[in-house]
Design an enzyme around this catalytic site. Structure first.
Site, PDB file in Angstrom:
ATOM      1  N   CYS A  14      -8.075  15.454  -4.599  1.00  0.00           N
ATOM      2  CA  CYS A  14      -8.567  14.137  -5.521  1.00  0.00           C
ATOM      3  C   CYS A  14      -9.061  12.882  -4.751  1.00  0.00           C
ATOM      4  O   CYS A  14      -8.148  11.981  -4.380  1.00  0.00           O
ATOM      5  CB  CYS A  14      -6.904  13.876  -6.195  1.00  0.00           C
ATOM      6  SG  CYS A  14      -6.217  15.130  -7.185  1.00  0.00           S
ATOM      7  N   GLN A 210     -10.832  26.531 -19.949  1.00  0.00           N
ATOM      8  CA  GLN A 210     -10.837  25.089 -19.300  1.00  0.00           C
ATOM      9  C   GLN A 210      -9.348  24.816 -18.626  1.00  0.00           C
ATOM     10  O   GLN A 210      -8.377  25.057 -19.542  1.00  0.00           O
ATOM     11  CB  GLN A 210     -11.154  24.196 -20.341  1.00  0.00           C
ATOM     12  CG  GLN A 210     -12.530  24.309 -20.963  1.00  0.00           C
ATOM     13  CD  GLN A 210     -13.484  24.027 -20.110  1.00  0.00           C
ATOM     14  OE1 GLN A 210     -13.462  23.292 -18.849  1.00  0.00           O
ATOM     15  NE2 GLN A 210     -14.921  23.855 -20.310  1.00  0.00           N
ATOM     16  N   GLU A 260     -21.256  36.408 -23.263  1.00  0.00           N
ATOM     17  CA  GLU A 260     -20.532  36.134 -22.232  1.00  0.00           C
ATOM     18  C   GLU A 260     -20.690  37.139 -21.197  1.00  0.00           C
ATOM     19  O   GLU A 260     -20.550  38.423 -21.430  1.00  0.00           O
ATOM     20  CB  GLU A 260     -18.918  35.740 -22.468  1.00  0.00           C
ATOM     21  CG  GLU A 260     -18.250  35.822 -21.171  1.00  0.00           C
ATOM     22  CD  GLU A 260     -18.528  34.674 -20.359  1.00  0.00           C
ATOM     23  OE1 GLU A 260     -18.382  34.978 -19.057  1.00  0.00           O
ATOM     24  OE2 GLU A 260     -18.841  33.584 -20.718  1.00  0.00           O
ATOM     25  N   CYS A 334     -20.907  20.489 -17.296  1.00  0.00           N
ATOM     26  CA  CYS A 334     -19.815  20.034 -16.282  1.00  0.00           C
ATOM     27  C   CYS A 334     -20.645  19.432 -15.081  1.00  0.00           C
ATOM     28  O   CYS A 334     -19.903  19.153 -13.999  1.00  0.00           O
ATOM     29  CB  CYS A 334     -19.125  21.088 -15.872  1.00  0.00           C
ATOM     30  SG  CYS A 334     -19.755  22.375 -15.111  1.00  0.00           S
TER      31      CYS A 334
END
Length: 388
Positions: A14, A210, A260, A334
């Site tokens: 992070c 997700q 997919e 993203c």
């Protein structure tokens, strides 16, 4: 958010943790607006994330020894660093990790040692749904150790009764991936039901989902709102995963096709559509670009939704969209950098709306969803899409 692992220098995943969250969100919004400035979209307000307790999946590297395993990450020397108390995970995952560590000791599975390339167990992957049920996957090097997992499975289910799906994933190679191709299901159940944007999606072990459920809920809701405003007769969802966008955009009389590469994800999506009685929603396993290129000349859906990995959709698919009769594209990215690159190959579209969603708080990454509309004038006599 305060994190003892970050403060001690044990984990720096992070990277923005020492920046107040409000500043993180403001900075991300400013950066994505700068990247997309040339396209001048109407910006909707950004979607913030909870600061902690939002991750529905834990990918834990197993280190240490069977007697004292670590669950977390590896340091620069390839040794395990235990971060099982990470505050990003949902509570059921947080509570399960110590139980799983004790289970590793019970089974005697030796954690994989990266420097020496020896050991049995590489990762423990845990996914939690809204009801607190767990999908637990043990990534092991060989089928030889699966019998030990089977032998002690009852003990695991007794101490961790919400582990309703347990599997062994085989990854014999020494390479930088998290899982192998073969999955051995050890329980009677083989899928987890995940609730998202009012949908109950079936999630099989190797299906992508997700990881930030609250923000993903807003993402699929936004796409559904835009598509319903357009009222298309046909929609393609390319890179559809377990079918989130396709299923969210289903409507009576609307033909929807999801494509997919992951067979596991397609099976998951089909199971959801079948359970919900959505006969007009179909899913096919295959490459998104190839599926578009194989369409008959002049055949196209009214709307195409794309949600590619960080590399973007690429030149071939972008140019196909530009040359097609598709009128609108919902592009969920993203990686805004590859989104900007892909748009250079789509001059026939303009960006009408955009919205940033903080899918990855405390990092520099974010999701942006955009609505593109055609501004050129393709031939009007092309037939509507015929479902494959």
């Amino acid at each position: 958010m305060q994190c003892s692992y970050f403060d001690a220098g044990l984990c720096r995943s992070c990277t923005l943790l020492d920046t107040p969250y409000a500043e993180q969100l403001t900075s991300k919004q400013a950066r994505v607006e700068e990247l997309l400035d040339a396209h001048s979209p109407e910006w909707l307000s950004p979607i913030a994330s909870p600061e902690q307790g939002f991750r529905n999946k834990a990918k834990m590297v197993v280190g240490g020894t069977a007697a004292a395993p670590t669950l977390g990450i590896l340091d620069g020397r390839g040794e395990g660093v235990d971060i099982r108390g990470c505050a990003l995970h949902l509570a059921p995952i947080h509570d399960a990790l110590p139980v799983l560590a004790r289970f590793i000791t019970l089974t005697g599975l030796q954690p994989y040692d990266v420097p020496s390339r020896r050991g049995d167990l590489k990762y423990v992957l845990v996914t939690a749904n809204a009801e607190g049920e767990l999908l637990v996957r043990f990534v092991v090097r060989s089928e030889d150790v699966v019998s030990r997992l089977r032998r002690h499975l009852a003990a695991l289910q007794e101490t961790l009764p919400n582990a309703v799906v347990v599997t062994a994933n085989l990854l014999p190679e020494h390479k930088a991936v998290t899982e192998g191709e073969r999955e051995i299901v050890l329980t009677s159940r083989d899928r987890l039901t995940m609730t998202l944007a009012g949908m109950r999606l079936e999630l099989r072990p190797q299906s992508f989902f997700q990881t930030n459920t609250p923000v993903a809920d807003q993402l699929y809701t936004q796409a559904r709102t835009w598509v319903d405003e357009l009222g298309p007769a046909s929609v393609w969802d390319l890179y559809c995963g377990v079918g989130g966008f396709a299923l969210a955009c289903a409507a009576p009389g609307r033909a929807v096709l999801g494509v997919e590469t992951s067979v596991d994800a397609v099976l998951s999506a089909r199971a959801t559509a079948r359970r919900e009685g959505l006969d007009d929603v179909r899913f096919e396993a295959g490459d998104a670009t190839e599926a578009a290129l194989q369409a008959q000349p002049g055949e196209h859906p009214d709307v195409v939704i794309v949600n590619p990995p960080r590399r973007g959709i690429g030149e071939t698919l972008a140019r196909w969209l530009d040359a097609s009769g598709v009128q609108h594209v919902v592009y969920s990215s993203c990686n805004p950098v590859t989104l900007v690159r892909d748009l250079e190959w789509m001059p026939g579209f303009r960006m009408r709306r955009a919205r940033a969603l903080d899918m990855f708080p405390h990092t520099t990454h974010l999701e942006v969803v955009t609505l593109l509309e055609r501004v050129d004038s393709p031939a009007t006599d092309r037939p509507r899409v015929r479902m494959p």
